[in-house]
Design a protein around this motif. Structure first.
Motif, PDB file in Angstrom:
ATOM      1  N   ILE A  60       0.848  -1.188   0.000  1.00 10.15           N
ATOM      2  CA  ILE A  60       0.000   0.000   0.000  1.00 10.15           C
ATOM      3  C   ILE A  60       0.888   1.243   0.000  1.00 10.15           C
ATOM      4  CG2 ILE A  60      -1.750   1.271   1.314  1.00 10.15           C
ATOM      5  CD1 ILE A  60      -2.613  -1.393   2.546  1.00 10.15           C
ATOM      6  N   ALA A  61       0.449   2.282  -0.679  1.00 10.68           N
ATOM      7  CA  ALA A  61       1.117   3.588  -0.599  1.00 10.68           C
ATOM      8  C   ALA A  61       0.076   4.630  -0.220  1.00 10.68           C
ATOM      9  CB  ALA A  61       1.786   3.952  -1.915  1.00 10.68           C
ATOM     10  N   VAL A  62       0.353   5.386   0.835  1.00 12.25           N
ATOM     11  CA  VAL A  62      -0.572   6.423   1.298  1.00 12.25           C
ATOM     12  C   VAL A  62       0.127   7.780   1.292  1.00 12.25           C
ATOM     13  CG1 VAL A  62      -1.931   4.828   2.696  1.00 12.25           C
ATOM     14  CG2 VAL A  62      -0.009   6.038   3.745  1.00 12.25           C
ATOM     15  N   GLU A  63      -0.684   8.813   1.188  1.00 10.76           N
ATOM     16  CA  GLU A  63      -0.137  10.169   1.098  1.00 10.76           C
ATOM     17  C   GLU A  63       0.418  10.663   2.423  1.00 10.76           C
ATOM     18  OE1 GLU A  63      -1.606  14.408  -0.712  1.00 10.76           O
ATOM     19  OE2 GLU A  63      -3.045  13.283   0.477  1.00 10.76           O
ATOM     20  N   ALA A  64      -0.324  10.446   3.506  1.00  8.13           N
ATOM     21  CA  ALA A  64      -0.011  11.098   4.779  1.00  8.13           C
ATOM     22  C   ALA A  64       0.767  10.171   5.696  1.00  8.13           C
ATOM     23  CB  ALA A  64      -1.287  11.556   5.466  1.00  8.13           C
ATOM     24  N   ASP A  65       1.858  10.675   6.211  1.00  7.37           N
ATOM     25  CA  ASP A  65       2.618   9.978   7.243  1.00  7.37           C
ATOM     26  C   ASP A  65       1.834  10.054   8.554  1.00  7.37           C
ATOM     27  OD1 ASP A  65       4.631   8.652   8.566  1.00  7.37           O
ATOM     28  OD2 ASP A  65       6.130  10.246   8.351  1.00  7.37           O
ATOM     29  N   ILE A  66       2.223   9.239   9.502  1.00  6.11           N
ATOM     30  CA  ILE A  66       1.619   9.309  10.828  1.00  6.11           C
ATOM     31  C   ILE A  66       2.560  10.040  11.768  1.00  6.11           C
ATOM     32  CG2 ILE A  66       0.234   7.247  10.475  1.00  6.11           C
ATOM     33  CD1 ILE A  66       2.269   5.671  12.106  1.00  6.11           C
ATOM     34  N   THR A  67       1.989  10.585  12.836  1.00  9.28           N
ATOM     35  CA  THR A  67       2.807  11.307  13.809  1.00  9.28           C
ATOM     36  C   THR A  67       3.249  10.416  14.952  1.00  9.28           C
ATOM     37  OG1 THR A  67       0.813  12.052  14.979  1.00  9.28           O
ATOM     38  CG2 THR A  67       1.687  13.500  13.265  1.00  9.28           C
ATOM     39  N   SER A  68       2.607   9.256  15.105  1.00  3.89           N
ATOM     40  CA  SER A  68       2.955   8.329  16.177  1.00  3.89           C
ATOM     41  C   SER A  68       2.211   7.022  15.944  1.00  3.89           C
ATOM     42  CB  SER A  68       2.566   8.905  17.540  1.00  3.89           C
ATOM     43  OG  SER A  68       2.788   7.973  18.592  1.00  3.89           O
ATOM     44  N   THR A  69       2.740   5.927  16.513  1.00  7.66           N
ATOM     45  CA  THR A  69       1.992   4.667  16.533  1.00  7.66           C
ATOM     46  C   THR A  69       1.227   4.506  17.842  1.00  7.66           C
ATOM     47  OG1 THR A  69       3.920   3.456  17.372  1.00  7.66           O
ATOM     48  CG2 THR A  69       3.587   3.489  14.973  1.00  7.66           C
ATOM     49  N   ASP A  70       1.412   5.416  18.783  1.00  9.21           N
ATOM     50  CA  ASP A  70       0.616   5.411  20.010  1.00  9.21           C
ATOM     51  C   ASP A  70      -0.845   5.662  19.621  1.00  9.21           C
ATOM     52  OD1 ASP A  70      -0.736   6.050  22.370  1.00  9.21           O
ATOM     53  OD2 ASP A  70       0.949   7.156  23.226  1.00  9.21           O
ATOM     54  N   PRO A  71      -1.760   4.713  19.890  1.00 12.73           N
ATOM     55  CA  PRO A  71      -3.130   4.868  19.408  1.00 12.73           C
ATOM     56  C   PRO A  71      -3.903   5.998  20.059  1.00 12.73           C
ATOM     57  CG  PRO A  71      -2.970   3.002  20.896  1.00 12.73           C
ATOM     58  CD  PRO A  71      -1.562   3.465  20.638  1.00 12.73           C
ATOM     59  N   HIS A  72      -3.358   6.587  21.127  1.00 10.85           N
ATOM     60  CA  HIS A  72      -4.071   7.654  21.838  1.00 10.85           C
ATOM     61  C   HIS A  72      -3.335   8.987  21.808  1.00 10.85           C
ATOM     62  CE1 HIS A  72      -5.426   3.949  24.311  1.00 10.85           C
ATOM     63  NE2 HIS A  72      -6.221   4.127  23.276  1.00 10.85           N
ATOM     64  N   TYR A  73      -2.248   9.068  21.042  1.00  6.39           N
ATOM     65  CA  TYR A  73      -1.454  10.300  21.038  1.00  6.39           C
ATOM     66  C   TYR A  73      -2.121  11.426  20.258  1.00  6.39           C
ATOM     67  CZ  TYR A  73       2.278  13.571  19.848  1.00  6.39           C
ATOM     68  OH  TYR A  73       3.013  14.711  19.653  1.00  6.39           O
ATOM     69  N   HIS A  74      -2.705  11.112  19.093  1.00  5.10           N
ATOM     70  CA  HIS A  74      -3.150  12.170  18.184  1.00  5.10           C
ATOM     71  C   HIS A  74      -4.442  11.729  17.519  1.00  5.10           C
ATOM     72  CE1 HIS A  74      -1.647  15.364  15.039  1.00  5.10           C
ATOM     73  NE2 HIS A  74      -2.839  15.649  15.543  1.00  5.10           N
ATOM     74  N   ASN A  75      -5.528  12.458  17.766  1.00  3.11           N
ATOM     75  CA  ASN A  75      -6.824  12.170  17.151  1.00  3.11           C
ATOM     76  C   ASN A  75      -6.794  12.657  15.704  1.00  3.11           C
ATOM     77  OD1 ASN A  75      -9.511  11.600  16.687  1.00  3.11           O
ATOM     78  ND2 ASN A  75     -10.294  13.320  17.876  1.00  3.11           N
TER      79      ASN A  75
ATOM     80  N   ALA B 195      -6.827  11.241  11.484  1.00  2.00           N
ATOM     81  CA  ALA B 195      -7.272  10.127  10.655  1.00  2.00           C
ATOM     82  C   ALA B 195      -6.143   9.191  10.213  1.00  2.00           C
ATOM     83  CB  ALA B 195      -8.039  10.653   9.441  1.00  2.00           C
ATOM     84  N   PRO B 196      -5.003   9.675   9.699  1.00  2.00           N
ATOM     85  CA  PRO B 196      -3.961   8.726   9.297  1.00  2.00           C
ATOM     86  C   PRO B 196      -3.469   7.876  10.465  1.00  2.00           C
ATOM     87  CG  PRO B 196      -3.541  10.888   8.358  1.00  2.00           C
ATOM     88  CD  PRO B 196      -4.641  11.076   9.344  1.00  2.00           C
ATOM     89  N   ASN B 197      -3.307   8.490  11.644  1.00  3.26           N
ATOM     90  CA  ASN B 197      -2.886   7.724  12.811  1.00  3.26           C
ATOM     91  C   ASN B 197      -3.909   6.653  13.162  1.00  3.26           C
ATOM     92  OD1 ASN B 197      -1.061   9.898  12.830  1.00  3.26           O
ATOM     93  ND2 ASN B 197      -0.901   9.879  15.054  1.00  3.26           N
ATOM     94  N   LYS B 198      -5.195   7.044  13.155  1.00  2.00           N
ATOM     95  CA  LYS B 198      -6.233   6.106  13.567  1.00  2.00           C
ATOM     96  C   LYS B 198      -6.376   4.955  12.570  1.00  2.00           C
ATOM     97  CE  LYS B 198      -9.405   9.321  14.272  1.00  2.00           C
ATOM     98  NZ  LYS B 198     -10.672   9.960  14.689  1.00  2.00           N
ATOM     99  N   ALA B 199      -6.179   5.241  11.290  1.00  2.00           N
ATOM    100  CA  ALA B 199      -6.279   4.182  10.291  1.00  2.00           C
ATOM    101  C   ALA B 199      -5.169   3.152  10.471  1.00  2.00           C
ATOM    102  CB  ALA B 199      -6.228   4.785   8.892  1.00  2.00           C
ATOM    103  N   ILE B 200      -3.958   3.612  10.696  1.00  2.00           N
ATOM    104  CA  ILE B 200      -2.855   2.668  10.938  1.00  2.00           C
ATOM    105  C   ILE B 200      -3.091   1.911  12.235  1.00  2.00           C
ATOM    106  CG2 ILE B 200      -0.404   2.520  11.529  1.00  2.00           C
ATOM    107  CD1 ILE B 200      -0.852   2.809   8.548  1.00  2.00           C
ATOM    108  N   SER B 201      -3.506   2.612  13.271  1.00  2.00           N
ATOM    109  CA  SER B 201      -3.728   1.993  14.575  1.00  2.00           C
ATOM    110  C   SER B 201      -4.761   0.880  14.506  1.00  2.00           C
ATOM    111  CB  SER B 201      -4.172   3.066  15.571  1.00  2.00           C
ATOM    112  OG  SER B 201      -4.470   2.499  16.826  1.00  2.00           O
ATOM    113  N   ALA B 202      -5.764   1.033  13.627  1.00  2.00           N
ATOM    114  CA  ALA B 202      -6.838   0.043  13.537  1.00  2.00           C
ATOM    115  C   ALA B 202      -6.342  -1.347  13.146  1.00  2.00           C
ATOM    116  CB  ALA B 202      -7.890   0.520  12.533  1.00  2.00           C
TER     117      ALA B 202
END
Length: 521
Positions: A26-41, A43-50
């Motif tokens: 998969i290739a996505v446009e937006a990087d994530i800011t953390s893998t901590d599922p509660h660090y940053h509300n 969308a890209p973070n939450k999608a990876i966390s899921a």
């Protein structure tokens, strides 16, 4: 509650059938800011966390609620909700999932240090948590709260064993990345890629992909080239200008659905000398012009929404005059998209004391939203035509969001994905008065504030009847739009490019999930 249903498109093969591959790429446009599922509300973070952390309640691609780690839920009185948890679920280290992990998560999620956008918005209504037994948990709320199941679908559950005492850094380096999800964490190189391995013991059934690699690829041209060359199987944020190209290629296809994301303009509502506003000679003004509602109205009238939809978005958007998409719970026909009226905008500026306009810089990201920099450039031209001489500064999202969260800008262009599929999310996050203690207004980067909007949001959250709650939220929306608390622009159409022979379930929440992709046969 009544949730609007947004139809999604599951693509079927049109050509040679793909053989099940050991790795999904998969290739996505937006990087994530953390893998901590509660660090940053975010969308890209939450999608990876899921992929790693399941919520109590899942949302399908149309944002309907379906059982997750909870198999059932009910209100046992006006202020108590009971959730029955799924038995036999194990963490990735094979330890059992229990109600104690849920209790720990509810304590942790709103209290992560330095969170740019807290999950407290979804948890602040919980006054007390009671573990009844290993698979039953109860939440006592501060008042009547009908949206409890919806709110508890918005964040993942973490293990007390691995999360207690763990910092965001411990999640980022993988030490605490032990979930119940369909995939196990592999590696994360920020700005490059994240890898994951199939969880063979997943309670929801084994996924078809033995491993998944998601690459963070900012350049739209690079993502499209990677798809067309066969280097990846799925890309998100397909450029609108490349829809025809991908559809015509015998190896690829397009997946699409209307997005829950509202794109908007924030202006500075603070009582200060706004940092990026000057007079025509470049001198600071003696007051913030955006404190005057007539100036905010002028900005809205200056925006040619139809032109942005047709010329910048290539038709892959819907102009709007409110935060909710057409037809969703809380949308109202009383708020159509404002008509383009540059002459009216100039009159309002003159009435507000700015007959010659002023100078302004608008800030936006250049790697987060569909055509974000191009939209910003169009906005700059439209504002300049009414006398607001506008300079555009487009920045990488990580840089932009940090400064926006400090209220460093006078005007910004951004977006909000409505992860609850109803209005309390955008109203409570973007337009409610900022309150760090309660989590209200967590993403209100303009610092707009109207006590009546706050009162109505609170009233809506405590209203059991769906229709009565809808009317309360509509009234709050009408007041906020009358105030021009933000300038609504459009709702995106989500676009993915997919290798033929794969079936992809397009999601209204924009999430790009390995779980949404299967061999088509």
């Amino acid at each position: 509650m009544a949730c609007a249903l947004i139809p999604s498109l599951t693509l079927m093969p049109r050509g040679a059938q793909a053989q099940p591959a050991p790795t999904l790429r998969i290739a996505v446009e937006a990087d994530i800011t953390s893998t901590d599922p509660h660090y940053h509300n975010l969308a890209p973070n939450k999608a990876i966390s899921a992929h790693f952390f399941d919520p109590l309640i899942l949302q399908d691609e149309q944002q309907r609620l379906v059982p997750g780690l909870a198999v059932s839920w009910r209100a046992i009185d006006d202020t108590t909700w009971e959730f029955k948890l799924r038995e036999g679920v194990t963490w990735h280290d094979d330890s059992p999932f229990t109600a104690d992990d849920v209790a720990f998560t509810v304590q942790r999620a709103p209290a992560v240090p330095n969170s740019p956008s807290s999950f407290g918005l979804y948890i602040r209504q919980i006054a007390e948590t009671t573990v009844v037994d290993a698979h039953t948990i109860r939440f006592r709320t501060t008042g009547v709260f009908p949206l409890m199941p919806v709110y508890l679908s918005t964040f993942g559950i973490v293990s007390r064993k691995h999360g207690e005492g763990a910092t965001t850094a411990d999640y980022n380096n993988g030490r605490a990345m032990v979930g119940t999800g369909p995939y196990r964490f592999g590696t994360w190189a920020q700005g490059d890629r994240i890898t994951m391995e199939r969880n063979p013991a997943y309670w929801g059934g084994v996924q078809p992909w033995a491993s998944v690699t998601t690459r963070f690829m900012r350049s739209p041209a690079s993502r499209v080239a990677a798809l067309l060359s066969g280097d990846v199987d799925l890309i998100d944020a397909l450029p609108t200008s490349d829809i025809g190209r991908v559809e015509r290629d015998a190896r690829t296809q397009v997946s699409r659905t209307v997005s829950n994301r509202n794109m908007y303009v924030f202006v500075d509502h603070l009582d200060r000398l706004s940092p990026f506003v000057t007079d025509r000679q470049g001198r600071p003004l003696d007051r913030n012009p955006f404190r005057d509602v007539r100036v905010r109205q002028a900005v809205s009238l200056a925006v040619n929404r139809d032109a942005i939809v047709t010329r910048v978005m290539d038709g892959a958007a819907e102009a709007t005059g409110q935060v909710m998409p057409r037809g969703w719970f809380g949308w109202t026909p009383t708020l159509p998209p404002p008509a383009y009226d540059p002459e009216g905008a100039r009159r309002l500026l003159a009435e507000a004391g700015y007959p010659n306009g002023f100078n302004l810089t608008i800030h936006c990201s250049n790697n987060r939203y569909v055509n974000d920099e191009r939209i910003c450039q169009a906005l700059g031209q439209m504002l300049t035509r009414i006398g607001i001489q506008t300079t555009v500064q487009a920045l990488p999202f990580a840089t932009w969001i940090t400064a926006a969260s400090r209220q460093d800008y006078s005007m910004l262009f951004g977006g909000w994905g409505i992860d609850t599929a109803e209005p309390s999310s955008p109203l409570g996050s973007l337009l409610a008065t900022f309150d760090r203690a309660t989590g209200q207004g967590a993403s209100n980067r303009s610092r707009y504030s109207n006590p009546e909007v706050d009162r109505l949001v609170a009233q809506g959250l405590a209203t059991l009847d769906d229709e009565a709650r809808r009317q309360v939220f509509i009234r709050a929306t009408e007041i906020a739009m009358r105030d021009v608390g933000l300038v609504p622009m459009h709702h995106q159409v989500n676009l993915w490019g997919v290798r033929r022979g794969l079936a992809h379930a397009a999601r209204a929440d924009e999430w790009t999930l390995a779980m949404s992709v299967k061999p088509a046969n």
